[in-house]
Design a protein around this motif. Structure first.
Motif, PDB file in Angstrom:
ATOM      1  N   HIS A 196      41.164  34.312  45.271  1.00 19.74           N
ATOM      2  CA  HIS A 196      40.078  34.046  45.741  1.00 19.74           C
ATOM      3  C   HIS A 196      39.123  32.929  44.493  1.00 19.74           C
ATOM      4  O   HIS A 196      38.903  33.904  43.583  1.00 19.74           O
ATOM      5  CB  HIS A 196      39.640  34.574  46.359  1.00 19.74           C
ATOM      6  N   PRO A 197      39.481  31.772  44.443  1.00 22.15           N
ATOM      7  CA  PRO A 197      38.328  31.006  43.674  1.00 22.15           C
ATOM      8  C   PRO A 197      37.296  31.628  43.079  1.00 22.15           C
ATOM      9  O   PRO A 197      36.398  30.910  42.271  1.00 22.15           O
ATOM     10  CB  PRO A 197      38.555  29.606  43.881  1.00 22.15           C
ATOM     11  N   ASP A 198      36.807  32.665  43.847  1.00 28.28           N
ATOM     12  CA  ASP A 198      34.878  32.833  44.140  1.00 28.28           C
ATOM     13  C   ASP A 198      35.250  34.146  42.824  1.00 28.28           C
ATOM     14  O   ASP A 198      33.744  34.802  43.883  1.00 28.28           O
ATOM     15  CB  ASP A 198      34.107  32.800  45.729  1.00 28.28           C
ATOM     16  N   ILE A 199      35.690  34.669  43.058  1.00 29.25           N
ATOM     17  CA  ILE A 199      36.377  36.184  42.382  1.00 29.25           C
ATOM     18  C   ILE A 199      36.588  36.382  41.222  1.00 29.25           C
ATOM     19  O   ILE A 199      37.313  35.390  40.749  1.00 29.25           O
ATOM     20  CB  ILE A 199      36.974  36.921  43.369  1.00 29.25           C
ATOM     21  N   PHE A 200      35.479  36.539  40.319  1.00 29.76           N
ATOM     22  CA  PHE A 200      35.413  36.462  39.288  1.00 29.76           C
ATOM     23  C   PHE A 200      36.033  37.657  38.460  1.00 29.76           C
ATOM     24  O   PHE A 200      34.912  39.051  38.521  1.00 29.76           O
ATOM     25  CB  PHE A 200      33.970  36.226  38.399  1.00 29.76           C
ATOM     26  N   ARG A 201      36.881  37.612  37.535  1.00 25.95           N
ATOM     27  CA  ARG A 201      38.353  38.544  37.881  1.00 25.95           C
ATOM     28  C   ARG A 201      37.603  39.470  36.083  1.00 25.95           C
ATOM     29  O   ARG A 201      37.263  39.156  35.304  1.00 25.95           O
ATOM     30  CB  ARG A 201      39.286  38.324  37.055  1.00 25.95           C
ATOM     31  N   THR A 202      37.572  40.407  35.940  1.00 23.72           N
ATOM     32  CA  THR A 202      36.665  41.889  35.176  1.00 23.72           C
ATOM     33  C   THR A 202      37.869  42.870  35.318  1.00 23.72           C
ATOM     34  O   THR A 202      39.034  43.130  36.351  1.00 23.72           O
ATOM     35  CB  THR A 202      35.837  42.003  35.195  1.00 23.72           C
ATOM     36  N   GLN A 203      37.585  43.524  34.398  1.00 25.25           N
ATOM     37  CA  GLN A 203      38.338  45.078  34.753  1.00 25.25           C
ATOM     38  C   GLN A 203      38.061  45.844  35.325  1.00 25.25           C
ATOM     39  O   GLN A 203      39.506  46.562  35.681  1.00 25.25           O
ATOM     40  CB  GLN A 203      37.652  45.517  32.650  1.00 25.25           C
ATOM     41  N   ARG A 204      37.035  45.600  36.054  1.00 26.85           N
ATOM     42  CA  ARG A 204      36.565  46.705  37.023  1.00 26.85           C
ATOM     43  C   ARG A 204      36.946  45.600  38.135  1.00 26.85           C
ATOM     44  O   ARG A 204      36.689  47.001  38.945  1.00 26.85           O
ATOM     45  CB  ARG A 204      34.776  47.012  36.731  1.00 26.85           C
ATOM     46  N   ASN A 205      37.591  44.837  38.668  1.00 26.68           N
ATOM     47  CA  ASN A 205      38.417  44.502  39.881  1.00 26.68           C
ATOM     48  C   ASN A 205      39.341  43.688  39.883  1.00 26.68           C
ATOM     49  O   ASN A 205      39.459  43.156  41.290  1.00 26.68           O
ATOM     50  CB  ASN A 205      37.148  43.518  40.449  1.00 26.68           C
ATOM     51  N   TRP A 206      40.022  43.854  39.378  1.00 25.57           N
ATOM     52  CA  TRP A 206      41.649  43.167  39.082  1.00 25.57           C
ATOM     53  C   TRP A 206      42.462  44.159  39.893  1.00 25.57           C
ATOM     54  O   TRP A 206      42.368  45.030  40.172  1.00 25.57           O
ATOM     55  CB  TRP A 206      41.736  42.895  37.012  1.00 25.57           C
ATOM     56  N   ILE A 207      43.932  43.713  40.132  1.00 25.24           N
ATOM     57  CA  ILE A 207      44.591  44.210  40.829  1.00 25.24           C
ATOM     58  C   ILE A 207      46.123  43.778  40.293  1.00 25.24           C
ATOM     59  O   ILE A 207      46.165  42.693  39.754  1.00 25.24           O
ATOM     60  CB  ILE A 207      44.660  43.971  41.932  1.00 25.24           C
ATOM     61  N   PRO A 208      46.515  44.685  39.708  1.00 21.44           N
ATOM     62  CA  PRO A 208      47.570  44.379  39.078  1.00 21.44           C
ATOM     63  C   PRO A 208      48.571  43.225  39.691  1.00 21.44           C
ATOM     64  O   PRO A 208      48.823  43.504  40.618  1.00 21.44           O
ATOM     65  CB  PRO A 208      48.919  45.806  38.626  1.00 21.44           C
TER      66      PRO A 208
END
Length: 164
Positions: free
Chosen positions: A87-99
């Motif tokens: 998803h291009p609108d989701i900024f990935r961080t340590q709190r919202n990633w999925i392996p």
């Protein structure tokens, strides 16, 4: 409540072991909230799936299977499942990633039938209907949205994906 133990490097491992034991004992019941009749409890179940799904793909697969039958604010499950897509609108961080391994498996399960898509589109379009009904009826938009999702979307989805 008086805290007698300080969380430090030595006690952190014991703390994590306790948390993991608690989650192992309660994880299965956490999924049952997804089928509760109360919207707030269903949303808690969705958050449980998000939390547990970062280590195990089954909660996210279960959420995907049940999502088309959810209503109201429980449609938040769409945003949770979006984290398993590029998803291009989701900024990935340590709190919202999925392996990546879990993400790939969940993404493979994100195949929707025409009926599921039509149901989801209609549910999203009408989820705030009670709050908007007066202004939508006054402006003539309520019928158009419902008509689009139940007629046009359903027909288009069937043409694209075939029937379920």
């Amino acid at each position: 409540m008086v805290v007698t133990e300080v969380l430090d490097d030595a006690s952190f491992v014991r703390f994590l072991n306790g948390v993991e034991a608690y989650l192992a004992a309660t994880a299965e019941s956490a999924h049952l909230l997804l089928v509760d009749s109360d919207d707030d409890l269903r949303r808690r179940g969705i958050f449980n799936c998000w939390t547990l799904g970062r280590r195990n793909l089954r909660p996210l697969i279960l959420l995907r299977r049940l999502l088309p039958w959810m209503t109201g604010r429980s449609l938040l499950g769409i945003a949770v499942l979006a984290h398993a897509t590029p998803h291009p609108d989701i900024f990935r961080t340590q709190r919202n990633w999925i392996p990546r391994l879990i993400e790939n498996e969940v993404r493979a399960a994100l195949r929707w039938s025409a009926d599921e898509l039509a149901t989801l589109v209609n549910a999203v379009e009408t989820m705030d209907a009670a709050a908007r009904i007066g202004s939508a009826v006054a402006s003539g938009r309520a019928f158009g949205r419902l008509w689009w999702s139940t007629r046009i979307c359903a027909r288009s989805c069937r043409a694209l994906y075939g029937s379920a």
